[in-house]
Scaffold this motif. Structure first.
Motif, PDB file in Angstrom:
ATOM      1  N   VAL A  64       0.847  -1.186   0.000  1.00 11.56           N
ATOM      2  CA  VAL A  64       0.000   0.000   0.000  1.00 11.56           C
ATOM      3  C   VAL A  64       0.888   1.243   0.000  1.00 11.56           C
ATOM      4  O   VAL A  64       1.808   1.359   0.807  1.00 11.56           O
ATOM      5  CB  VAL A  64      -0.930   0.010   1.227  1.00 11.56           C
ATOM      6  CG1 VAL A  64      -1.861   1.219   1.178  1.00 11.56           C
ATOM      7  CG2 VAL A  64      -1.711  -1.291   1.308  1.00 11.56           C
ATOM      8  N   GLN A  65       0.612   2.175  -0.925  1.00 11.83           N
ATOM      9  CA  GLN A  65       1.406   3.395  -1.010  1.00 11.83           C
ATOM     10  C   GLN A  65       0.889   4.433  -0.030  1.00 11.83           C
ATOM     11  O   GLN A  65      -0.300   4.507   0.265  1.00 11.83           O
ATOM     12  CB  GLN A  65       1.389   3.949  -2.439  1.00 11.83           C
ATOM     13  CG  GLN A  65       2.040   3.030  -3.452  1.00 11.83           C
ATOM     14  CD  GLN A  65       3.483   2.715  -3.103  1.00 11.83           C
ATOM     15  OE1 GLN A  65       4.273   3.617  -2.857  1.00 11.83           O
ATOM     16  NE2 GLN A  65       3.818   1.424  -3.054  1.00 11.83           N
ATOM     17  N   ARG A  66       1.768   5.235   0.445  1.00 10.31           N
ATOM     18  CA  ARG A  66       1.427   6.225   1.461  1.00 10.31           C
ATOM     19  C   ARG A  66       0.719   7.432   0.864  1.00 10.31           C
ATOM     20  O   ARG A  66       0.766   7.686  -0.342  1.00 10.31           O
ATOM     21  CB  ARG A  66       2.689   6.680   2.179  1.00 10.31           C
ATOM     22  CG  ARG A  66       3.668   7.470   1.316  1.00 10.31           C
ATOM     23  CD  ARG A  66       4.785   8.060   2.180  1.00 10.31           C
ATOM     24  NE  ARG A  66       5.833   8.701   1.432  1.00 10.31           N
ATOM     25  CZ  ARG A  66       5.776   9.957   0.973  1.00 10.31           C
ATOM     26  NH1 ARG A  66       4.693  10.676   1.168  1.00 10.31           N
ATOM     27  NH2 ARG A  66       6.798  10.472   0.319  1.00 10.31           N
ATOM     28  N   SER A  67       0.127   8.214   1.765  1.00  9.99           N
ATOM     29  CA  SER A  67      -0.489   9.480   1.387  1.00  9.99           C
ATOM     30  C   SER A  67       0.583  10.570   1.333  1.00  9.99           C
ATOM     31  O   SER A  67       1.716  10.367   1.792  1.00  9.99           O
ATOM     32  CB  SER A  67      -1.561   9.865   2.406  1.00  9.99           C
ATOM     33  OG  SER A  67      -2.553   8.865   2.511  1.00  9.99           O
ATOM     34  N   HIS A 100       5.192   3.495   3.092  1.00 11.55           N
ATOM     35  CA  HIS A 100       3.989   2.674   3.231  1.00 11.55           C
ATOM     36  C   HIS A 100       3.305   3.062   4.528  1.00 11.55           C
ATOM     37  O   HIS A 100       3.966   3.375   5.521  1.00 11.55           O
ATOM     38  CB  HIS A 100       4.344   1.192   3.233  1.00 11.55           C
ATOM     39  CG  HIS A 100       5.238   0.792   2.103  1.00 11.55           C
ATOM     40  ND1 HIS A 100       4.792   0.681   0.805  1.00 11.55           N
ATOM     41  CD2 HIS A 100       6.558   0.521   2.070  1.00 11.55           C
ATOM     42  CE1 HIS A 100       5.798   0.344   0.024  1.00 11.55           C
ATOM     43  NE2 HIS A 100       6.888   0.244   0.763  1.00 11.55           N
ATOM     44  N   PRO A 101       1.997   3.060   4.526  1.00 13.81           N
ATOM     45  CA  PRO A 101       1.285   3.524   5.723  1.00 13.81           C
ATOM     46  C   PRO A 101       1.458   2.552   6.884  1.00 13.81           C
ATOM     47  O   PRO A 101       1.584   1.340   6.692  1.00 13.81           O
ATOM     48  CB  PRO A 101      -0.172   3.576   5.265  1.00 13.81           C
ATOM     49  CG  PRO A 101      -0.258   2.580   4.159  1.00 13.81           C
ATOM     50  CD  PRO A 101       1.072   2.624   3.471  1.00 13.81           C
ATOM     51  N   ASP A 103      -4.193   3.465   6.250  1.00 15.71           N
ATOM     52  CA  ASP A 103      -4.593   4.554   5.361  1.00 15.71           C
ATOM     53  C   ASP A 103      -6.057   4.927   5.574  1.00 15.71           C
ATOM     54  O   ASP A 103      -6.831   5.074   4.627  1.00 15.71           O
ATOM     55  CB  ASP A 103      -4.329   4.169   3.905  1.00 15.71           C
ATOM     56  CG  ASP A 103      -4.170   5.397   3.004  1.00 15.71           C
ATOM     57  OD1 ASP A 103      -3.904   6.497   3.543  1.00 15.71           O
ATOM     58  OD2 ASP A 103      -4.321   5.256   1.783  1.00 15.71           O
TER      59      ASP A 103
END
Length: 843
Positions: free
Chosen positions: A509-512, A687-688, A739
């Motif tokens: 999962v990619q971060r904000s 990553h979150p 997230d």
């Protein structure tokens, strides 16, 4: 008129008298230093000499120091008979106050301390005031200050003027200011004016029956603040002529032996104290241990006997120690000043004797990106204390006891000095899985492969100087370590500890977008290599930002400043401007960290971005509680990532900041690759994290789990949980958010996991409970009394060191001769890479 009479037995070596020689201005809080120093001296001999020989004192030499300025005596700090080696009757007026200190053999006397062969009396007989009408007087010109000289047992007596015993045959009395000749049986007065910047050095070679009187007229009120050449009250100067590089100290060697089972370390530390001087001493050593060390065993070895220490409330332990010390028993006391700073005191070490102190502790290791890390700190870094504070950790030069004004004080060796204290370390690793590699960051080591899962690590003899943390990282096989449980059962109940590892799918999962705030410590302790490492790390992190991110750079030392009024977008132009600003920063000034915290957390938060504040600092401050309290008050939704920079950072502060800020901690040694460290940091924040954690323990009945406030679960960094339980292990479910979306994963535990037993888990649990309580005191100071009571009860029940408990051991079977021991602090080197002149010298 204060008058001190000292009877001196004839000795062929010259007697050096240096300093003001009156122990004035002794701190009321120091231990009693009045008593008998020499093992061969007796009070009845002293009294007989005083009564039968005075005023002619045939068969001995009498040195009388007087201050005939009554007004100056009134203005000066009082001489405390319980604290000064020169005892004064408490109820006597200034005109009549006097004492006798018998027999000194060929050794110099420094204000507040004395050494070879010297002794203080058990009785204080009166001596008549000398007349002046029929005495010879000689006025000496002011001389330049000279170092007081006390002899270690290996030292060769030598006068400041280079005079030898032959000069004494001529009856010479010399100083740098002049020379006078006296004849046998006569009395000679030296009359001079004392000032804060001048002192007398008189090299005396007197014949039996000769007598010297020294009259000192004070021109200003004496000050209790020692200068660099004056020992603190009751402190033995370790200075030798011409400031040699080798400085005799009472700590000879530290031996560290550790074993690692899974991720729990059991460590035994043996401190070998000895007495290199010719009079009885008390050794005082301020030293570090890991901030999560659960110290639960303390043994003192005297000769062939081992005395197991007992845990008591701190005030009670201190009273036991003081009573044993005053009665001449060998005794030791260990107290905690910070979770990672301790003080060891050993009283009544006789000349040539050795006393060993063994400390045992347990602690859990940190796991980071596939590698476990074992840390043993070797030196306390020099702390900065803001003005008006007294409960910090002072950093002072050797032999300047009390000059920092702080409750705890560390003395440091100058750059050209070296003590004989060295360290050895051995470590047995049993990882339970295959070990793929072993790396030591700061030291040279020898590694022996026992089998695939075991290693024996030994610190190389060529790297035995204790001036930096020992940091060992060992990588274990496998990309993903399964969650496992260790347990222990004793009379108190059943305990467990477990590492919860983040699930693999977190890394997909990619971060904000992020709001990155870099806070750089620009104080004097960071000057040089530490500053270069920190700037290299920030520079790499800036270049790794995306255009969706914003950033800010803040520096602090005496005050704080920043790149701009608010965070700016991470455009190419702005990053170039940030790098240019970064290049202008340098290390200078004090560590006013609160200013940096305020600057980092006070400006408005961008609700559309996740704020992450990175502190780059060595953490060399003495007001940790104030820093942590301010951080808690201003934290809000920010996350804190702390980076400890240098060879011996304040790991207690770094870890607590990251814990309060629900972030993570990393350490950047001077030998680390700054780019690699920041790459790992970027991997974590790319990553979150799993936030708002809650645990469903299934069929296990779990209580008292610490930490009670669960941290975020970050990629590559597990969460360690320790608690009490009943029943059998079952499936544990971790619930939270990733997230901002609900997330959950299960960890299966079975009965085999619970069979892995470790005796240190109960102590580790109790230490974590104490840590959690002390963290709560930061946010709820009104509960300090209740928290103190709970911490004390927990520490006593589990035989643990804490802020409110201490270990004390007394050899009650034997008693050393006399009841006096001169206090000797163990000076330590400044940590590698830290500049003495901008830390200790700057203070």
């Amino acid at each position: 008129m204060y008058r001190t009479v000292i009877n001196v037995r004839w000795a062929a070596a010259a007697l050096t008298i240096s300093g003001l020689l009156l122990a004035v201005g002794c701190s009321e809080t120091q231990d009693q230093t009045t008593g008998d120093v020499g093992a061969t001296q007796h009070a009845n001999d002293n009294e007989r000499l005083a009564q039968e020989s005075y005023p002619e004192l045939a068969g001995g030499t009498s040195v009388v120091f007087t201050d005939d300025s009554a007004e100056a005596a009134k203005e000066a700090p009082p001489i405390n008979s319980q604290h000064s080696p020169f005892s004064v009757t408490e109820d006597a007026p200034a005109e009549a106050a006097e004492s006798i200190m018998p027999e000194a053999e060929g050794l110099g006397v420094g204000g507040g301390g004395f050494g070879r062969g010297m002794s203080a009396p058990k009785t204080e007989p009166q001596a008549p005031t000398p007349g002046a009408a029929d005495e010879y007087k000689l006025k000496l010109a002011d001389s330049e200050p000279a170092s007081p000289t006390l002899r270690s047992r290996a030292a060769t007596p030598k006068s400041e003027d280079g005079l030898n015993a032959a000069d004494g045959e001529r009856g010479g009395v010399t100083s740098k200011g002049g020379r006078g000749i006296i004849s046998r049986g006569k009395k000679l007065y030296f009359e001079s004016r004392l000032s804060e910047s001048k002192e007398r050095v008189l090299n005396l070679s007197l014949q039996p029956g000769e007598e010297l009187w020294v009259i000192a007229k004070a021109t200003a009120a004496r000050t209790a603040t020692p200068d660099s050449e004056t020992p603190g009250c009751g402190a033995l100067m370790a200075t030798l002529p011409n400031e040699p590089k080798e400085v005799p100290v009472p700590l000879k060697h530290t031996a560290v032996e550790g074993s690692i089972d899974g991720y729990i370390a059991t460590v035994n530390v043996t401190q070998q104290f000895h007495n290199p001087y010719d009079s009885k001493i008390e050794a005082v050593y301020v030293f570090p241990l890991p901030n999560n060390a659960a110290v639960n065993e303390f043994v003192m070895t005297v000769g062939d006997r081992k005395i197991r220490g007992i845990i008591r409330e701190r005030e009670q332990a201190e009273k036991i120690y003081a009573a044993a010390k005053s009665q001449g028993h060998v005794a030791s006391l260990m107290t905690q000043e910070r979770p990672n700073i301790f003080t060891q005191k050993v009283a009544n070490i006789e000349p040539g004797k050795q006393i060993d102190i063994n400390i045992r502790y347990f602690n859990t290791l940190q796991y980071d990106d596939g590698a476990y890390e074992f840390v043993f700190p070797m030196v306390v870094g020099p702390r900065f204390n803001p003005p008006a504070t007294t409960d910090g950790v002072g950093a002072v030069a050797r032999n300047t006891h009390g000059s920092s004004g702080q409750k705890t004080e560390v003395q440091y060796l100058a750059p050209n000095e070296r003590s004989g204290h060295d360290i050895s370390l051995s470590l047995n690793i049993s990882a339970g899985v295959d070990i793929e590699g072993v790396q030591c960051v700061n030291h040279q080591i020898d590694v022996k492969d026992i089998c695939e899962s075991q290693r024996k690590v030994v610190l190389a003899n060529r790297d035995s100087l204790p001036n930096k943390d020992f940091v060992l990282r060992y990588k274990v096989a496998g990309d993903q370590i399964k969650t496992a449980m260790l347990t222990h059962e004793d009379d108190h109940g059943k305990y467990f500890t477990m590492m919860l590892y983040p699930p693999k799918d977190l890394s997909h999962v990619q971060r904000s977008p992020m709001e990155m705030v870099f806070v750089l410590d620009c104080s004097g302790s960071m000057r040089g290599k530490p500053m270069a490492q920190a700037k290299a790390a920030i520079s790499h992190a800036l270049k790794s930002l995306t255009p969706r991110d914003t950033f800010q750079i803040i520096q602090f030392s005496n005050n704080a400043s920043q790149l701009g009024a608010e965070p700016v977008l991470a455009t190419r132009e702005n990053i170039e401007a940030g790098l240019k600003y970064l290049s202008t920063l340098s290390g200078n000034g004090g560590t006013h960290m609160i200013e940096g915290i305020k600057a980092a957390l006070d400006f408005p938060h961008d609700e559309g971005r996740f704020r992450l504040v990175s502190f780059m600092t060595d953490g060399y401050i003495g007001n940790e509680q104030q820093i942590l309290g301010t951080l808690h008050d201003k934290l809000g939704a920010s996350r804190i990532f702390s980076f400890g920079v240098g060879q011996s950072p304040n790991r207690f502060l770094m870890n607590r900041m990251a814990g309060l800020g629900r972030g993570a901690v990393a350490y950047l040694s001077l030998n680390d690759d700054a780019v690699a460290i920041m790459d790992r940091f970027n991997q974590r924040i790319s990553h979150p994290a799993m936030t708002d954690l809650a645990i469903d323990w299934g069929k296990m009945e779990v209580t008292d789990v610490y930490p009670q406030r669960l941290p975020d679960l970050i990629v590559g960094r597990p969460v360690v949980l320790t608690g009490r339980f009943e029943g059998n292990p079952d499936t544990v479910r971790m619930n939270g958010r990733v997230d901002m979306e609900p997330a959950s994963f299960a960890v299966a535990l079975n009965e085999d996991d619970a069979q892995a037993e470790h005796k240190g888990i109960a102590a580790v649990w109790a230490r974590l409970k104490i840590k959690d309580l002390m963290n709560h005191q930061i946010v709820a100071p009104e509960l300090a009394g209740e928290i103190r009571e709970t911490v004390t009860k927990t520490a006593l029940a589990y035989n643990l060191m804490s802020s409110f408990t201490a270990f004390v051991a007394v050899d009650s079977m034997t008693k050393t001769e006399g009841d006096f021991g001169t206090t000797v602090a163990v000076p330590v080197p400044v940590p590698e890479g830290v500049k003495y002149e901008t830390t200790v010298g700057g203070n």
